[in-house]
Write a protein that holds these residues in place. Structure first.
Motif, mmCIF file in Angstrom:
data_model
loop_
_atom_site.group_PDB
_atom_site.id
_atom_site.type_symbol
_atom_site.label_atom_id
_atom_site.label_comp_id
_atom_site.label_asym_id
_atom_site.label_seq_id
_atom_site.Cartn_x
_atom_site.Cartn_y
_atom_site.Cartn_z
ATOM 1 N N LEU A 270 1.047 -1.016 -0.063
ATOM 2 C CA LEU A 270 0.097 0.106 -0.063
ATOM 3 C C LEU A 270 0.889 1.216 0.089
ATOM 4 N N GLN A 271 2.451 1.142 -0.582
ATOM 5 C CA GLN A 271 3.172 2.345 0.007
ATOM 6 C C GLN A 271 4.389 2.069 -0.952
ATOM 7 N N ARG A 300 12.945 3.275 -0.222
ATOM 8 C CA ARG A 300 13.339 3.825 1.077
ATOM 9 C C ARG A 300 13.956 2.753 1.377
ATOM 10 N N GLU A 317 8.232 -8.352 7.555
ATOM 11 C CA GLU A 317 8.572 -7.486 7.605
ATOM 12 C C GLU A 317 9.915 -6.460 6.973
ATOM 13 N N GLU A 318 9.658 -5.194 7.210
ATOM 14 C CA GLU A 318 10.372 -4.266 6.752
ATOM 15 C C GLU A 318 11.811 -3.828 7.594
ATOM 16 N N LEU A 319 12.812 -4.421 6.894
ATOM 17 C CA LEU A 319 14.338 -4.577 8.480
ATOM 18 C C LEU A 319 15.162 -3.256 7.418
ATOM 19 N N PHE A 320 15.800 -3.098 8.271
ATOM 20 C CA PHE A 320 17.113 -1.630 8.568
ATOM 21 C C PHE A 320 16.759 -0.643 7.912
ATOM 22 N N MET A 321 15.374 -0.756 8.463
ATOM 23 C CA MET A 321 14.743 0.989 8.423
ATOM 24 C C MET A 321 15.844 2.425 8.710
ATOM 25 N N ASP A 322 16.316 2.311 9.498
ATOM 26 C CA ASP A 322 17.307 3.345 9.663
ATOM 27 C C ASP A 322 18.367 3.693 9.415
ATOM 28 N N HIS B 267 8.035 7.088 14.713
ATOM 29 C CA HIS B 267 7.232 6.508 13.584
ATOM 30 C C HIS B 267 6.657 7.116 12.886
ATOM 31 N N LEU B 270 4.116 4.756 5.561
ATOM 32 C CA LEU B 270 4.042 5.104 4.359
ATOM 33 C C LEU B 270 2.532 4.911 3.636
ATOM 34 N N GLN B 271 1.866 4.397 4.277
ATOM 35 C CA GLN B 271 0.257 3.574 3.907
ATOM 36 C C GLN B 271 -0.990 3.994 5.369
ATOM 37 N N ARG B 305 4.353 -5.415 14.974
ATOM 38 C CA ARG B 305 5.532 -5.531 15.453
ATOM 39 C C ARG B 305 6.917 -4.032 15.119
ATOM 40 N N LYS B 312 14.752 4.722 18.621
ATOM 41 C CA LYS B 312 14.627 4.574 16.686
ATOM 42 C C LYS B 312 14.189 3.140 16.183
ATOM 43 N N VAL B 313 13.480 3.389 15.162
ATOM 44 C CA VAL B 313 12.669 2.147 14.187
ATOM 45 C C VAL B 313 14.210 1.241 13.296
ATOM 46 N N LYS B 314 13.978 0.065 14.338
ATOM 47 C CA LYS B 314 15.235 -0.726 13.492
ATOM 48 C C LYS B 314 14.060 -1.892 12.395
ATOM 49 N N THR B 315 13.094 -2.042 12.478
ATOM 50 C CA THR B 315 11.999 -2.930 11.879
ATOM 51 C C THR B 315 10.990 -3.418 12.871
ATOM 52 N N VAL B 316 9.741 -3.038 11.118
ATOM 53 C CA VAL B 316 8.398 -3.265 11.318
ATOM 54 C C VAL B 316 8.385 -4.828 10.813
#
Lengths: 357, 357
Positions: A270-271, A300, A317-322, B267, B270-271, B305, B312-316
């Motif tokens: 959705l993004q 991103r 899961e979205e990783l390495f967001m930082d 955080h 984007l959706q 999660r 700081k956010v690492k993973t979502v």
């Protein structure tokens, strides 16, 4: 990137060379003999393009268009025949098209180069060549070919990706020597030879799921519409007639495709993610990831891990967001290490390891 | 939902009652004596509202507005004093406001009811009451109060959430008896008493991070703009002057807030997620989740999660993507089991357990 063995790999640089790399010693050597029609950003005369034609960085340099060497793949019997497959952007004057070649790698020289696929026509825009490649469990070569547009085409009649007489916007299945398998799906006598699936906008990554042998591919949408698809013989993935995103061209209305049946994606975001060279995780460093789909995102600069239950998505899961590093390709080494290639001015190769506490 | 002990809990129903529930036997009893100004969907005269005023289901019933009992919280010394705190939508004729009460729970009867907070004014729209509550490590009660708008307000002067003389769009810090602590931030003599932070649109969930004692809250944006924030004394979270989303009212331009310093979210998605009653995971069923923020999402019906490294956010990770059940609240039991409350016509309580292979 593809692995000769646990330490040695062949790496395709977008704005550069085909490289031989020793991951242990960090030694690298450019491979010579690459076809001269290769087009990279370094050849681009920026002054020729109207303001705003391509995305620019703050310093004015173009970085985000598609060009250069796209993917390199080793023959399943590479240790015997030293054959490699390379997809790249081929230039004819001010026009461009995808080309896929097979070559023999002798020392650090490409020899015996043969063109396997060169879907035309050559057109000006530097968008969506595709060029993702994988060998199926059937020993055939599967290749993604984009529709080559940035905005939706408003030409009369069928859209490019829906037109089976147009070579763009398709996924191909060919023999490793470029000939067409006898058991490809039948799209009718007017259809381009070698087509395996249609309705593709901008698929880059394509990979085989271990154990099941299913083939999965990622696809870029326009405004949203980024997808993960499961490849099926003869399937039509719908672009531009159906999409989970929005069109860039306001009021765009694709022509009807009589009798078409469209295949839905397994997952859509959705993004905007810009998913690229995906792989299945088969390593031991993260046992809980085993069998998950690992998808680098350019947008991103994060890495996506998708847990599947058969053909259904359970978690994402979205990783390495930082980190905010544009990621181009994820690849498993023969011993099951996960490597990532970045999409940067000075691209890097990372191994993904568990953080030492 | 809050736990009396590992088996017994008090549960707030949106369209219903305050319930005593035995999770082991599944026995349930409504708690009587609830204030009569409680407004739930069951009291809504649908015919009075113009077509399209509120989101509707296919059968025409309204389900997605805010109303009913919002949150129930037990006093930290509940076993001694049997005090509970309840936030709910209070009705005065055709107008509504948030009300927070403290009561004593005797058998299944609320007695000794005292209003702690009733931020006005009473207005018609059934939107964004807030009502999230948590006790801080300092023993104070923290309460989220929404700005009560669906579209952005174009009134002259400061926006509601930025106006310190307006009771809406704020986070409050009060003593458990409703009095104002001496050490609240100083917003000046004209400011509403009890305000702890400003610039809030529609915060629902608020929770304390174990170990650090930091307070985190979720917030709903408009078109995107859903956020996770860290609560800081005196902070201004910026709505509507800064947002990671887009305004619903085209051309809306909030009035400047002289001298304002805005605090960014930790955080933002984007959706659209519609994050609600969040909690920190402290269980043993999923050791790899320990210390992660667990955020239910109403929008797509999935659970998020979030792994943090400090602030700081690492993973979502998005979980239960194949379920599509609107989730309202995540709560840890005293023994560290993770429970989820759904937002459905027939709401359910789930315990999250590892799948048996």
């Amino acid at each position: 990137m593809d692995f000769i063995n646990e330490k040695e790999a062949i790496v395709a640089e977008k704005d550069g060379d085909l490289l031989w790399v020793n991951l242990a010693t960090k030694e690298r050597k450019p491979i010579s003999g690459f076809p001269k029609d290769l087009f990279t950003t370094l050849k681009l005369d920026v002054s020729k393009y109207p303001e705003g034609t391509y995305p620019k960085r703050a310093d004015g340099r173009m970085v985000r268009y598609n060009a250069g060497i796209l993917e390199v793949l080793l023959d399943p019997k590479y240790s015997e025949n030293r054959k490699i497959y390379v997809s790249y952007v081929s230039q004819k004057k001010d026009r461009y098209a995808l080309k896929v070649i097979r070559a023999t790698l002798e020392e650090n020289l490409l020899t015996d180069i043969k063109t396997l696929l060169n879907p035309g026509p050559y057109v000006p825009g530097l968008f969506h060549f595709g060029g993702g490649m994988t060998f199926g469990p059937d020993g055939k070569l599967y290749i993604t070919v984009g529709e080559r547009l940035f905005y939706e085409n408003s030409k009369e009649g069928l859209a490019i990706a829906q037109d089976l007489t147009d070579e763009r916007g398709k996924i191909y299945r060919i023999n490793p020597d470029g000939t067409i398998p006898d058991d490809n799906p039948d799209f009718g006598k007017d259809a381009i030879e070698g087509i395996y699936a249609s309705g593709i906008r901008a698929a880059q990554g394509i990979t085989v799921e271990p154990n099941t042998g299913k083939i999965w591919f990622s696809e870029h949408g326009t405004l949203q519409g980024d997808e993960i698809n499961l490849l099926k013989s003869g399937a039509n993935y719908g672009w531009p007639n159906v999409t989970s995103g929005r069109y860039r061209s306001e009021g765009y209305q694709p022509a009807d495709v009589p009798g078409a049946e469209f295949t839905d994606p397994i997952h859509y975001w959705l993004q905007t993610v810009a998913p690229t060279g995906l792989t299945f995780y088969t390593g031991t460093e993260f046992p809980e990831w085993y069998g998950n789909l690992i998808v680098p995102g350019l947008s991103r600069g994060s890495l996506w891990r998708i847990a599947l239950d058969g053909e259904k998505v359970k978690t994402v899961e979205e990783l390495f967001m930082d980190k905010h590093i544009r990621l181009r390709k994820a690849e498993m080494s023969p011993d099951g290490k996960l490597y990532l290639l970045t999409d940067e001015d000075n691209g890097r190769i990372f191994e993904v390891v568990r953080k030492q506490e």
